[in-house]
Design an enzyme around this catalytic site. Structure first.
Site, PDB file in Angstrom:
ATOM      1  N   GLY A   1      -0.751  -2.231   1.619  1.00 36.32           N
ATOM      2  CA  GLY A   1       0.022  -2.579   0.431  1.00 36.32           C
ATOM      3  C   GLY A   1      -0.391  -3.940  -0.110  1.00 36.32           C
ATOM      4  N   SER A   2       0.576  -4.687  -0.602  1.00 37.61           N
ATOM      5  CA  SER A   2       0.261  -5.943  -1.289  1.00 37.61           C
ATOM      6  C   SER A   2      -0.308  -7.014  -0.355  1.00 37.61           C
ATOM      7  CB  SER A   2       1.509  -6.481  -1.973  1.00 37.61           C
ATOM      8  OG  SER A   2       1.966  -5.538  -2.911  1.00 37.61           O
ATOM      9  N   THR A   3      -0.160  -6.838   0.970  1.00 39.62           N
ATOM     10  CA  THR A   3      -0.745  -7.841   1.859  1.00 39.62           C
ATOM     11  C   THR A   3      -2.264  -7.827   1.729  1.00 39.62           C
ATOM     12  OG1 THR A   3      -0.820  -6.285   3.707  1.00 39.62           O
ATOM     13  CG2 THR A   3       1.136  -7.654   3.541  1.00 39.62           C
TER      14      THR A   3
END
Lengths: 381, 647
Positions: free
Chosen positions: B326-328
């Site tokens: 995801g956004s990581t």
């Protein structure tokens, strides 16, 4: 009746038959059995139980069976051959379903007084069946392909049933003895040459293909063959027995360690020392001298049986005697080769010496046939 | 059938010839056997005589003590504890049934086990001790000892079994041992003789399995003289074996226990890793299981309970589980763009809430859009459209290459079971795997860590450590073997532009310290320990157009297994980073609400080395945090007393 030259009158009758037996053969059989008693007494640590005593009883019973079989004219047995063969096939099928497995792979049916191993019986009935077949077969047909296939089937049916048990030792004996019968009956050389060549070719192909793209067997199957051929690759399994057997045998030396003095046997390093490996005990305790003596007794039994076979002009008598001789030879040859590390371990007992009821009784009955052939041989007046 | 005499004569002659030939062959073979006998018994007699003497001397193996496993401070994690068993010698017992019956009145005997044991007893030699009951308590042992006169042939014996005092906390790291199976033997080419000892135990999972060779040690040997039946008469010589090597791990048992407790009740995983050395301080995965159950031989019911649990206690999620990051993952995308010189930190993109790429609309999580977005804002507020746009410029090959430099799609070398490789996808990979062409949409998805990208919590921790240090740090789990320091994980500089890295770190700092940051709620107040991080929420399902039209369903309203995974990665202190933390909570909902608080608590616990002071937390959270700290401490005390009971 096919017994052309047969003159019934010239055949001894009644109790006189006993006098006409092949007595040297009887004496040899008794001697070999006595060697067996002695060794069973020794491996039990100087005791008649648990092996020597039952073995003596069984030999007594076996001897009685032999006399009974010998008294009956040989042509009766020839007429019985097909029936006996079928009966043993039925029994082989029956053990598939009702038999019990004990000590390895051989299957038996418990008859109460004895545990009958149909595979033992099959060895003799197959020989009888083949002898009767070639007695009946006109000579010009012996080498015709169709008439060769029939006896091959007679051999392979019991072999297949025995292999299913699975009893590799007996299966090998059946095929070898059956092949010898075909040879003795006069089947053309070419058949044997072809079979041997094909066998050699197959074995070569199997081994040559190893590690190539067209490898014929799976890798684990090759490993099993390796262990079978060279037990030292499996030092805790089959290799252990063979190594211990060779040590015991070799340490016997020229004259042996003396009766009941065999350390390897005493220390239990030998497996199955009262059955398959009993020859090792003999060779350890009585040395080279003892081992060769037993071998000599066996060889003399061969010689007397072959003499009986050659003396009679009745084809069934000759063939059945020679077949029994070959079976007997295969027994001790395979067993001795095994304990001396010349052959892989297959469960084949030492005839007349190893502890075991079925084998002993069947073998004595077979020698009864030889004796019957000897007593009832055609005599020209 | 009649035969004419000529035919009979012919047949008889042929039979005679062949019989003589066969007879000759048989006698010849008998002669060969005699020669073989002569060779063995006369020529080689001396050699075999010698071997026969040696045969009387038997070699018995002595099992070595298995190496122990400690944490970084010397707390024991796997030990060999004495266990008592009751054995019976048949020849001394006389009437076995009567003796066993009497024993049964003193201590509890399992009927089924007993039946098997008695059958084994009848088969084995009379002088050989056979185990009647295993793992007997000390009270039972004393009872047997007191009643010894009434129990001929029965003796209590002491042996060693593996015990894991920390139980479930280290089940996934340390693993467990079990008896050697036929399958184990078939997997090894030349099995150690030791493995053939009955009941010998080898590592089955985790470090116990991966470091089996070091832990096992070398067998000792006893030379004994045996008599006729193989009974030992006396010991001639004794050579002690070499005990297995002791392992010290990089893990801190207290921190590990805290993390496990903090994640309790969730299907989750968290890693704490030293940014400089790569030492793994905690590798947690919940729920866990008690490895001691496996050593004893787990019951079918217990095992069924473990395999049927939807939270999968047996799976080691920290290294084995892979999730879309995801956004990581956005830091990777940003760096790929910065390093390629395609953008600078100041360049902005316009976020209207979606981006149209080849007729497909890719949405930002914020439907209203972020407006003008630069690098700092894109990470701080996790704008998706900024990265969609960047993805089109960077392309998948550069993106995946950057991911691999940060350890995603690379199998890290640590001695745990089933360490996953994760996935940094590229064109070749998709062609190979699906036989499909790479689509531009795939690149757009990959840029925000969705689609094909997969990473394990360990890989996320390594990625964060590398971001914080600028070096290719490698994870290390084993600190010393028998006191010998193992190679560390401090890596070489990654060769990235330091200014680019600084921009990304600054943006990560804003995530949890700027009022608009997605993890501002989980910030650290203590100035010495300021934290930088990144939230991530990875979708498990596709949001359909119909759903979108009806308004996005809230996560809490979905069944558990369809909720989003919550992720958070962090490093701290910002000025001089010491630890990198990654947290993944399966189906936990949003990264900022579910994962970030856990990461903050874990980070502070690691930095303070103990329960952190409340002053480190924002003022309004302190009451809640205090209650949570007290609850965890209470629970841990409870579990410790449980553990001592088990021992």
């Amino acid at each position: 009746m096919s017994y052309l030259e047969y003159t019934v009158k010239s055949v001894p009758s009644g109790i006189r038959k006993v006098l006409y037996m092949n007595w040297p053969l009887n004496l040899l059989l008794i001697s070999v059995a006595c060697v067996g008693f002695l060794m069973l007494y020794s491996v039990a640590g100087g005791s008649f139980s648990p092996w020597a005593e039952p073995q003596i009883e069984r030999f007594g019973l076996g001897f009685a069976v032999m006399l009974a079989v010998a008294m009956v004219p040989i042509w009766f047995w020839r007429n019985m051959a097909a029936l006996a063969y079928l009966l043993s096939l039925l029994l082989l099928v029956a053990v598939e379903f009702f038999g019990a497995v004990g000590m390895g792979a051989q299957r038996w049916i418990d008859l109460g007084f004895i545990r009958l191993q149909p595979s033992e019986l099959a060895k003799i009935t197959m020989v009888m069946m083949l002898a009767a077949y070639y007695d009946w077969l006109p000579s010009e047909r012996i080498s015709r392909p169709l008439w060769v296939l029939l006896p091959v089937a007679i051999i392979l049916i019991p072999t297949y049933l025995v292999l299913r048990q699975p009893d590799l030792g007996t299966a090998i004996l059946l095929v070898a003895a059956g092949g010898a019968m075909l040879f003795l009956a006069g089947v053309h050389w070419a058949y044997f040459a072809v079979v041997l060549a094909a066998g050699a070719g197959l074995v070569t192909a199997v081994f040559q293909s190893r590690g190539t793209d067209w490898q014929l067997l799976k890798n684990y199957q090759y490993r099993r063959i390796d262990t079978f051929l060279d037990p030292s690759t499996d030092p805790l399994g089959a290799g252990y027995h063979i190594t211990q057997s060779k040590i015991a045998l070799g340490s016997g030396g020229w004259a042996g360690r003396g009766f009941m003095q065999g350390t390897q046997t005493r220390l239990n390093f030998l497996p199955e020392k009262h059955t398959d490996f009993i020859f090792t005990t003999l060779a350890e305790e009585f040395g080279f001298v003892g081992g060769v003596s037993l071998l000599t007794l066996y060889s003399l039994i061969l010689v007397f049986c072959i003499a009986t076979a050659l003396a009679t002009r009745d084809r069934f008598s000759s063939l059945v005697t020679l077949g029994i001789t070959v079976t007997f030879f295969l027994f001790f040859a395979v067993n001795m080769s095994m304990v001396m590390g010349l052959a892989p371990v297959v469960g084949v007992p030492l005839p007349m010496v190893s502890y075991g009821g079925s084998a002993m009784l069947v073998l004595m009955a077979a020698f009864g046939l030889v004796q019957s052939a000897h007593i009832h041989r055609p005599r020209q007046k | 059938m009649r035969r004419n005499p000529r035919e009979v004569d012919g047949l008889h002659r042929r039979l005679g010839r062949r019989a003589l030939l066969a007879g000759g062959l048989q006698l010849g073979f008998a002669g060969a056997l005699a020669l073989r006998m002569r060779y063995l018994q006369v020529e080689q007699a001396d050699k075999f005589r010698l071997l026969a003497e040696e045969n009387r001397i038997n070699i018995r193996l002595i099992a070595p003590a298995r190496g122990q496993i400690f944490d970084r401070n010397g707390v024991i994690l796997a030990q060999n504890s004495p266990s008592y068993r009751v054995v019976i010698v048949r020849e001394d017992a006389g009437d076995v049934d009567a003796v066993v019956d009497r024993l049964g009145r003193l201590i509890a005997l399992d009927e089924d086990d007993l039946e098997k044991t008695v059958a084994e007893l009848r088969r084995s030699p009379p002088f050989l001790p056979v185990t009647l009951v295993d793992r007997v308590t000390w009270e039972d042992v004393s009872r047997v000892a007191v009643n010894a006169p009434a129990l001929p042939g029965i003796t209590p014996e002491v042996g060693l079994t593996r015990f894991y005092p920390r139980g479930a906390d280290f089940a996934h790291i340390v693993g467990y041992v079990g008896p050697v199976s036929d399958y184990d033997l078939s997997q090894i080419d030349a099995p150690d003789q030791l493995l053939r000892i009955p009941r010998f135990q080898i590592g089955k999972s985790g470090i116990e399995a991966k470091r089996e060779d070091e832990l096992r040690g070398k067998a000792g040997a006893r030379h004994v003289e045996v008599n006729a039946t193989g009974r030992v008469m006396r010991e001639l010589d004794r050579r002690e074996g070499q005990p297995g090597a002791d392992l010290q791990l990089t893990v801190d048992a207290e921190l590990q226990a805290y993390v496990q407790a903090r994640l309790q009740g969730q299907s989750a995983s968290a890693i704490v890793m030293n940014v400089e050395t790569g030492d793994l301080r905690a590798v947690a995965s919940t729920p866990s299981f008690d490895p001691n159950l496996f050593v004893r031989g787990i019951s079918v019911a217990d095992y069924r309970a473990l395999t049927d649990d939807p939270y999968r206690p047996l799976a080691n999620k920290s290294v084995q589980g892979t999730y879309p990051p995801g956004s990581t993952f956005k830091m990777i995308t940003a760096l790929a763009g910065l390093e390629a010189g395609l953008i600078t930190a100041g360049d902005t993109a316009w976020c209207p809430g979606y981006l149209e790429v080849s007729n497909r609309r890719f949405h930002c999580w914020k439907r209203a859009g972020h407006g003008h977005v630069d690098l700092l804002k894109s990470i701080e507020q996790s704008c998706d459209v900024y990265y969609y746009d960047l993805a089109l410029k960077v392309g998948i090959e550069r993106l995946s290459a950057m991911a691999r430099r940060f350890g995603i799609g690379v199998r890290h070398d640590i001695p745990m079971s089933a360490v996953a490789r994760g996935l940094a996808p590229d064109r070749d990979w998709k062609k190979r795997t699906y036989d499909q062409e790479w689509l531009i949409g795939d690149t757009v998805n990959a840029a925000i860590g969705q689609g094909f990208v997969l990473a394990s919590p360990l890989q996320l921790a390594v990625m964060t450590a590398r971001l914080a240090s600028g070096r290719s740090v490698r994870p290390r789990l084993v600190r010393t073997v028998n006191g010998v320091e193992q190679p560390g994980g401090a890596g070489e500089p990654m060769g990235l532009n330091e200014n680019n890295l600084r921009q990304v770190r600054r943006a990560m700092f804003a995530v949890s310290n700027d009022r608009r940051g997605t993890a501002y709620g989980s910030r650290v107040i203590d100035d010495a320990y300021r934290m930088a991080g990144k939230t991530g929420t990875s979708q498990v399902r596709n949001i359909t157009a119909a759903e979108r039209a009806a308004g996005v369903t809230r996560n809490e309203d979905l069944p558990w297994e369809r909720r989003d995974h919550a992720l958070f990665v962090a490093f701290a202190p910002f000025d001089a980073p010491r630890y990198a933390v990654s947290v993944v909570i399966e189906h936990g909902g949003g990264g900022s609400s579910a994962a970030a608080p856990v990461a903050r608590d874990v980070m502070l616990q690691a930095l303070y080395g103990d329960t952190p002071p409340l002053a480190a937390y924002p003022q309004k959270d302190r009451g809640r945090i205090k209650a949570q700290q007290e609850r965890l401490q209470r629970e841990r005390r409870l579990r410790e007393t449980d553990g001592s009971d088990r021992a």
